[in-house]
Design a protein around this motif. Structure first.
Motif, PDB file in Angstrom:
ATOM      1  N   PRO A   1      15.811 -30.482  29.851  1.00 23.48           N
ATOM      2  CA  PRO A   1      17.266 -30.612  29.661  1.00 23.48           C
ATOM      3  C   PRO A   1      17.971 -31.136  30.913  1.00 23.48           C
ATOM      4  CG  PRO A   1      16.488 -28.545  28.723  1.00 23.48           C
ATOM      5  CD  PRO A   1      15.333 -29.136  29.468  1.00 23.48           C
ATOM      6  N   ALA A   2      17.503 -30.697  32.086  1.00 27.29           N
ATOM      7  CA  ALA A   2      18.146 -31.147  33.330  1.00 27.29           C
ATOM      8  C   ALA A   2      17.982 -32.640  33.534  1.00 27.29           C
ATOM      9  CB  ALA A   2      17.569 -30.377  34.514  1.00 27.29           C
ATOM     10  N   TYR A   3      16.793 -33.181  33.201  1.00 33.29           N
ATOM     11  CA  TYR A   3      16.600 -34.630  33.324  1.00 33.29           C
ATOM     12  C   TYR A   3      17.517 -35.377  32.357  1.00 33.29           C
ATOM     13  CZ  TYR A   3      14.753 -39.294  32.750  1.00 33.29           C
ATOM     14  OH  TYR A   3      14.659 -40.660  32.656  1.00 33.29           O
ATOM     15  N   LEU A   4      17.602 -34.915  31.126  1.00 35.69           N
ATOM     16  CA  LEU A   4      18.387 -35.622  30.119  1.00 35.69           C
ATOM     17  C   LEU A   4      19.880 -35.605  30.430  1.00 35.69           C
ATOM     18  CD1 LEU A   4      16.485 -34.360  26.935  1.00 35.69           C
ATOM     19  CD2 LEU A   4      16.400 -36.645  27.947  1.00 35.69           C
ATOM     20  N   GLU A   5      20.340 -34.556  31.093  1.00 34.66           N
ATOM     21  CA  GLU A   5      21.772 -34.471  31.425  1.00 34.66           C
ATOM     22  C   GLU A   5      22.212 -35.591  32.350  1.00 34.66           C
ATOM     23  OE1 GLU A   5      22.521 -30.633  33.029  1.00 34.66           O
ATOM     24  OE2 GLU A   5      22.191 -29.564  31.127  1.00 34.66           O
ATOM     25  N   GLN A   6      21.362 -36.025  33.255  1.00 38.28           N
ATOM     26  CA  GLN A   6      21.748 -37.040  34.233  1.00 38.28           C
ATOM     27  C   GLN A   6      21.191 -38.430  33.918  1.00 38.28           C
ATOM     28  OE1 GLN A   6      19.248 -38.410  36.601  1.00 38.28           O
ATOM     29  NE2 GLN A   6      17.746 -37.411  35.248  1.00 38.28           N
ATOM     30  N   ALA A   7      20.395 -38.531  32.810  1.00 36.16           N
ATOM     31  CA  ALA A   7      19.735 -39.795  32.485  1.00 36.16           C
ATOM     32  C   ALA A   7      20.591 -40.631  31.537  1.00 36.16           C
ATOM     33  CB  ALA A   7      18.384 -39.501  31.846  1.00 36.16           C
ATOM     34  N   PRO A   8      20.280 -41.920  31.395  1.00 39.03           N
ATOM     35  CA  PRO A   8      20.993 -42.784  30.440  1.00 39.03           C
ATOM     36  C   PRO A   8      20.789 -42.307  29.008  1.00 39.03           C
ATOM     37  CG  PRO A   8      19.700 -44.094  31.999  1.00 39.03           C
ATOM     38  CD  PRO A   8      19.279 -42.674  32.182  1.00 39.03           C
ATOM     39  N   PRO A   9      21.636 -42.754  28.087  1.00 35.39           N
ATOM     40  CA  PRO A   9      21.485 -42.367  26.672  1.00 35.39           C
ATOM     41  C   PRO A   9      20.100 -42.753  26.143  1.00 35.39           C
ATOM     42  CG  PRO A   9      23.589 -43.442  27.039  1.00 35.39           C
ATOM     43  CD  PRO A   9      22.813 -43.620  28.308  1.00 35.39           C
ATOM     44  N   LEU A  10      19.605 -41.969  25.195  1.00 39.83           N
ATOM     45  CA  LEU A  10      18.283 -42.214  24.623  1.00 39.83           C
ATOM     46  C   LEU A  10      18.381 -42.041  23.110  1.00 39.83           C
ATOM     47  CD1 LEU A  10      15.306 -42.832  25.041  1.00 39.83           C
ATOM     48  CD2 LEU A  10      14.903 -40.402  25.483  1.00 39.83           C
ATOM     49  N   LYS A  11      18.581 -43.163  22.410  1.00 37.19           N
ATOM     50  CA  LYS A  11      18.736 -43.130  20.958  1.00 37.19           C
ATOM     51  C   LYS A  11      17.703 -43.986  20.234  1.00 37.19           C
ATOM     52  CE  LYS A  11      23.730 -42.285  21.209  1.00 37.19           C
ATOM     53  NZ  LYS A  11      25.077 -42.758  20.795  1.00 37.19           N
ATOM     54  N   HIS A  12      17.036 -44.859  20.959  1.00 32.50           N
ATOM     55  CA  HIS A  12      16.111 -45.812  20.364  1.00 32.50           C
ATOM     56  C   HIS A  12      14.927 -45.995  21.317  1.00 32.50           C
ATOM     57  CE1 HIS A  12      14.539 -49.705  18.944  1.00 32.50           C
ATOM     58  NE2 HIS A  12      15.135 -49.423  17.791  1.00 32.50           N
ATOM     59  N   PRO A  13      13.720 -46.258  20.804  1.00 28.16           N
ATOM     60  CA  PRO A  13      12.576 -46.437  21.708  1.00 28.16           C
ATOM     61  C   PRO A  13      12.802 -47.438  22.832  1.00 28.16           C
ATOM     62  CG  PRO A  13      11.776 -46.234  19.468  1.00 28.16           C
ATOM     63  CD  PRO A  13      13.280 -46.267  19.379  1.00 28.16           C
ATOM     64  N   ARG A  14      13.560 -48.519  22.565  1.00 30.62           N
ATOM     65  CA  ARG A  14      13.779 -49.499  23.642  1.00 30.62           C
ATOM     66  C   ARG A  14      14.612 -48.924  24.779  1.00 30.62           C
ATOM     67  NH1 ARG A  14      16.395 -51.826  19.211  1.00 30.62           N
ATOM     68  NH2 ARG A  14      18.666 -51.506  19.191  1.00 30.62           N
ATOM     69  N   ASP A  15      15.345 -47.818  24.502  1.00 23.00           N
ATOM     70  CA  ASP A  15      16.105 -47.170  25.584  1.00 23.00           C
ATOM     71  C   ASP A  15      15.181 -46.562  26.634  1.00 23.00           C
ATOM     72  OD1 ASP A  15      18.522 -47.804  24.370  1.00 23.00           O
ATOM     73  OD2 ASP A  15      18.572 -45.919  23.226  1.00 23.00           O
ATOM     74  N   LEU A  16      13.912 -46.353  26.273  1.00 21.97           N
ATOM     75  CA  LEU A  16      12.964 -45.810  27.244  1.00 21.97           C
ATOM     76  C   LEU A  16      12.771 -46.748  28.436  1.00 21.97           C
ATOM     77  CD1 LEU A  16      10.266 -44.446  24.753  1.00 21.97           C
ATOM     78  CD2 LEU A  16      11.663 -43.058  26.307  1.00 21.97           C
ATOM     79  N   LEU A  17      13.084 -48.022  28.257  1.00 25.97           N
ATOM     80  CA  LEU A  17      12.959 -48.984  29.354  1.00 25.97           C
ATOM     81  C   LEU A  17      13.950 -48.681  30.477  1.00 25.97           C
ATOM     82  CD1 LEU A  17      12.521 -52.256  27.252  1.00 25.97           C
ATOM     83  CD2 LEU A  17      10.735 -50.816  28.266  1.00 25.97           C
ATOM     84  N   ASN A  18      14.981 -47.908  30.171  1.00 30.31           N
ATOM     85  CA  ASN A  18      15.974 -47.535  31.183  1.00 30.31           C
ATOM     86  C   ASN A  18      15.716 -46.147  31.774  1.00 30.31           C
ATOM     87  OD1 ASN A  18      17.432 -49.949  30.620  1.00 30.31           O
ATOM     88  ND2 ASN A  18      18.372 -48.950  28.835  1.00 30.31           N
ATOM     89  N   HIS A  19      14.580 -45.560  31.406  1.00 28.92           N
ATOM     90  CA  HIS A  19      14.269 -44.195  31.829  1.00 28.92           C
ATOM     91  C   HIS A  19      13.054 -44.158  32.743  1.00 28.92           C
ATOM     92  CE1 HIS A  19      16.901 -41.498  29.387  1.00 28.92           C
ATOM     93  NE2 HIS A  19      17.083 -42.633  28.722  1.00 28.92           N
ATOM     94  N   ASN A  20      12.999 -43.095  33.508  1.00 28.47           N
ATOM     95  CA  ASN A  20      11.807 -42.818  34.301  1.00 28.47           C
ATOM     96  C   ASN A  20      10.800 -42.122  33.382  1.00 28.47           C
ATOM     97  OD1 ASN A  20      10.644 -42.961  37.016  1.00 28.47           O
ATOM     98  ND2 ASN A  20      10.542 -40.742  36.844  1.00 28.47           N
ATOM     99  N   CYS A  21       9.706 -42.806  33.087  1.00 33.16           N
ATOM    100  CA  CYS A  21       8.685 -42.240  32.199  1.00 33.16           C
ATOM    101  C   CYS A  21       7.462 -41.857  33.026  1.00 33.16           C
ATOM    102  CB  CYS A  21       8.302 -43.248  31.116  1.00 33.16           C
ATOM    103  SG  CYS A  21       9.663 -43.647  29.985  1.00 33.16           S
ATOM    104  N   ILE A  22       6.913 -40.718  32.719  1.00 30.45           N
ATOM    105  CA  ILE A  22       5.716 -40.243  33.427  1.00 30.45           C
ATOM    106  C   ILE A  22       4.547 -40.295  32.457  1.00 30.45           C
ATOM    107  CG2 ILE A  22       6.915 -38.857  35.143  1.00 30.45           C
ATOM    108  CD1 ILE A  22       6.668 -36.446  33.427  1.00 30.45           C
TER     109      ILE A  22
END
Length: 303
Positions: free
Chosen positions: A173-194
């Motif tokens: 939850p803490a990561y999602l609070e400060q991360a960009p919106p995530l509504k579609h798989p292509r939004d993962l390109l704007n996220h830090n993925c591990i």
């Protein structure tokens, strides 16, 4: 000196002839024709270079050389009988030591609990479990059974499918609070993925399915590691989005430490799990019992 089957068979036949007292009785016991027995005896005498039996119409008698050869032939017969007992024990008795290889995370989570139950069922077996995230050479390292995840390359090894892993996409939850919106798989390109990565494999191609079809994204991030349990720890430390076998998440979802994301999209491509072993013919009973146990019990563990 090379030893062939004909020599061994001839020596064993010679002991049978002497025990039965005639070529005809030996032939009847062995299910052979008398002429075949006579030919094998003649071949043995030719190899020895001397007569082994004095034959009359009523009985047979050993020559001096025959008595010496019989003494050694009886040792061969006893050795063959001992080998048969060893073979029967090897194939029938569920006992001995099994050397098993598995990846660290899957071994700790899935395999160790099952092994504890297996050993209760088969108390004469000992298991040496090797947990390591590398490709093992089963033959050179004397591995009896290896548990492997993923699609297998062609090889001489035999595989039994144990089930399929299923995937969960999640983050803290803490990561999602400060991360960009995530509504579609292509939004993962704007996220830090591990994600999992070792010297040969990088598991950063993620595929999802919804009513519109499949969509695949190649993700990236600041942290990769070659241990699945460490990936879960990293996600709980707010390091990014994680796609992983849901059974490795433990109670992190139930406790709210991690939360599923993109719930409208189902991660696909869950990897199969296999039990691999080097040979099928003459499989020891201990190996067969272990693999059969895994085939029966593992699907419920990884589902």
């Amino acid at each position: 000196m090379a030893v062939n089957n004909d020599k061994v068979d001839g020596l064993v036949l010679f002991t049978v002839i002497n025990k039965q007292g005639s070529l005809s009785a030996a032939a009847q016991l062995l299910g052979m024709s008398r002429s075949s027995v006579s030919k094998q005896l003649a071949a043995l005498e030719q190899r020895v270079g001397a007569r082994l039996l004095k034959r009359t119409t009523r009985k047979i008698m050993l020559t001096d050389v025959g008595r010496q050869v019989l003494k050694e032939a009886l040792k061969v017969e006893q050795a063959m009988q001992a080998i048969e007992h060893i073979s029967e024990d090897y194939q029938l008795e569920i006992a001995g030591t099994l050397k098993v290889s598995c990846s660290s995370a899957q071994g700790r989570k899935h395999l160790v609990p099952l092994i504890s139950r297996f050993l209760l069922r088969y108390p004469k077996i000992k298991i040496n479990l090797q947990l390591e995230d590398r490709f093992v050479d089963m033959v050179s390292e004397s591995i009896d059974v290896s548990i492997r995840i993923g699609f297998l390359p062609d090889s001489s090894l035999i595989a039994r499918r144990l089930g399929d892993l299923s995937w969960t996409l999640c983050a803290s939850p803490a990561y999602l609070e400060q991360a960009p919106p995530l509504k579609h798989p292509r939004d993962l390109l704007n996220h830090n993925c591990i994600y999992y990565r070792n010297a040969k494999t990088s598991m950063n191609t993620w595929t999802f399915l919804n009513d519109s079809g499949e969509e695949t994204v190649v993700v990236d991030g600041s942290f990769t590691i070659n241990d699945a349990s460490a990936l879960v720890s990293a996600a709980t430390q707010n390091m990014g989005i994680l796609l992983i076998d849901k059974s490795l998440l433990g109670d992190t979802i139930n406790k709210g430490v991690l939360v599923p994301v993109l719930r409208d999209y189902k991660p696909i491509g869950g990897l199969p799990m296999y039990a691999i072993y080097p040979e099928k013919e003459y499989m020891p009973a201990k190996t067969k019992a272990f693999i059969d146990f895994l085939v029966a019990e593992m699907p419920a563990v990884i589902s």
